[in-house]
Each structure stands twice: as C-alpha cells, then as structure tokens.
Design an enzyme around this catalytic site. Structure first.
Site: not given
Length: 340
Positions: A13-14, A17, A167, A194, A196, A285
């Site tokens: 999913r991620d 991108h 995010s 979650h 990044h 983001y």
C-alpha cells in the site's frame, strides 16, 4: 502463538507511492504469498492513498486495486489482508466492496485533527466484521494532548486500535514518545505507530513508541514506502528479536522476501534523497515527493523550494493540487527576479 507486537506490512500500500502505483497482480501475489508464509498477521493492500485513490489528483493505478486486493486475499492462508480508507477519497460503498472480496482489516485515516470525519466509516467497518483501526496522519502537526483527544474520538466510534502516523517522517524520538504516552494514558484500546524514514529516524521512533507501550507497529519490507520509506520490516524484526520481543514473524523468510522479490520491484534504491530529507525537515506529507519532483521538472525549478513552501503553508494530504500551484508561483518569482 504469542505476539508481543502485531506487525502490519504496508509495502503493498505505502510502497505503491514509491513505484507510481504500478503494482501488478503477479507482483502482489508473489509478495503476499511470501508474507503469509513468513507468518505476518496483517498485509495492507490498496492504492497508496487508500481505496479509490487512483485518480489524476493522487496518481493512476496500473492495475485496478480491487484486482490487487482480490489477488492478495486468494493466496493468504493465515494473514488478514487490510485496506486503507481516507474518508472523502474512499466511500462506504468502496469499503463494502473490499469486505466482500475477503479483507479482514480496515484502517480509517484522517488528518491528525479531523477524527470526527471517520465516525461512519469506523462504525461501518465494525459492522462488516473487520478489525478496525483509526489512523491519525501527520501526527507531528498536533500536540500530544490534541492527538489524544482525537484518538479518544476514534475509540468512541469503535476503533480496535488507534495509530499515531508520522506521515511526514518529521517526528523526533522524544516527540514520538510523548504522543504514544498521551494516547496510552487515555485509551483502553491498543496504540499503533507508523513511521517514515525521511530523517533516518523511523527505527528510532518505532523503538521509542514500543518502549512507551505501542503494540501495533507498521513496517515496510525493503523500506518500500513513500518518501524515504517506512520502518524496514526485516530490520525491525531482527532488532526486536535481539530485544527479546516476540512478533511471531519468520526473520529469515522476510530477509529472503526483501532480497529476492521486493528488491527487483524497486524502480530506484530506497534511500534518503535530498527531496526525501526535505519532506521530514519541512514536515511535508511523504507521498508529495514524486509530485513535487515532476512539478519541478515542468517549471524548471528546485523541487526543494516547492517542498519547503508546502511545509510553510502546512499543506496536508489531499491537497496535492497545491503542488503545481506552488511550483508555478515559485517559477514566476524566479522569472521576475531574473528580469530585474
């Protein structure tokens, strides 16, 4: 099986991108099968921006996401396939369609201060019998107390777990810890995290989150995710094993998946590029990176200037159209300066 930490794998999913939403059915089948065999409990599959995200605004999917979801469900014997839904992009109809395909989890995502828009979607996910998570994005933009208030709302709507979502990859370890503590003090459901890796802090922040009591943790195999990627799942598993924390996931099988299956999918090595670094530095983001790079090429300007300005304006997910507007304004300023 004992799991101290519940891992959700987000590469399908991620990671969408990072490859411009170009996953094929064959790739999803191969990755999902390997994840299931490695005993990963949850595997998230959808467009990078969640159900119904395929669009000119967010990026068009090569393969309809429902085909990818159905393919993943068909090969998972023990893992639950999950989907992400952002109210305003995905609808309750989309959620019902995904549930009919056999998904077992839904994560309902809102901006960190807008949990109220998730109420009907969380309620519907629970009615469909799905494990349901609240997903508070851009968590660096909300103080711990505000984030806790929003998490309580998601809990009141029926969420089984509430995630703090960095995010932008902008949180520092102490900030991640503060936010987890705030949620732990006011919730009776588990807290998730979650990360990044835009500031190279995904692992550090994840470990701090775990130490503060987060028990639902996201990872992305081979770090395949937006921006500089997420907490690298196979590395996290090794670290947690060293710490004596049980995940129930097979480390060797995850290493093999990363090296043999996911690595060839990467269009470029997943690393902290200058633009990914600016995402974390400016608090932007993570999925904006490729959009900003395209706009920079179109207008002949520095993509970092676009990202810094987006951060200054506190632009959030869902405002991708602002990227081109900002790029055009910067190009105009460049032009005016040259004329003088």
């Amino acid at each position: 099986m004992t799991r101290d930490i519940v891992i959700t794998e987000v590469a399908l999913r991620d990671g969408s991108h990072a490859i411009n939403h170009q996953f094929t059915v064959e790739q999803v089948v191969e990755v999902a099968s390997a994840l299931d065999e490695a005993n990963v409990p949850y595997i998230e599959v959808s467009h990078g921006d969640g159900l119904a995200g395929s669009s000119l605004q967010y990026g068009l999917s090569r393969t309809p996401e429902l085909e990818l979801i159905e393919a993943a469900v068909s090969v998972c014997k023990q893992a639950k396939v999950g989907v992400l839904l952002l109210p305003g992009i995905g609808t309750i109809k989309d959620l019902k369609t995904a549930a009919a395909l056999g998904v077992g989890m839904a994560r309902i995502a809102t901006h960190a201060t807008e949990a109220d828009v998730s109420a009907q979607h969380i309620y519907q996910a629970k009615e469909l019998g799905l494990t349901t998570a609240g997903f508070l994005m851009m968590a660096h933009m909300a103080a711990p107390e505000k984030l806790a208030e929003q998490a309580r709302l998601m809990q009141s709507y029926g969420a089984d777990v509430v995630y703090i979502v960095d995010s932008a990859g902008a949180l520092l370890p102490d900030q991640a810890g503060e936010r987890v503590r705030a949620l732990k003090q006011c919730l009776h459901v588990p807290v998730g995290f979650h990360a990044h890796n835009n500031l190279s802090l995904a692992m550090a922040n994840t470990l701090v989150a775990i130490q503060e009591g987060a028990t639902w943790i996201d990872g992305s195999v081979r770090c395949l995710g937006a921006g500089a990627g997420n907490t690298q799942t196979e590395v996290l598993l090794a670290v947690l094993d060293r710490m004596g924390i049980q995940t129930g996931v097979d480390l060797y099988k995850m290493m093999d998946l990363a090296e043999d299956i996911v690595s060839p999918i990467l269009q470029v090595p997943q690393e902290i590029t200058r633009d990914a670094l600016v995402l974390g530095y400016a608090g932007v983001y993570s999925s904006f990176r490729l959009h900003a790079e395209r706009a920079a090429r179109k207008f002949g300007i520095d993509s970092r200037d676009i990202l810094i300005e987006l951060g200054r304006r506190k632009v959030v997910g869902g405002q991708e159209d602002m990227i081109v507007d900002v790029a055009a304004e910067i190009a105009q300023r460049y032009s005016s300066t040259k004329i003088r």
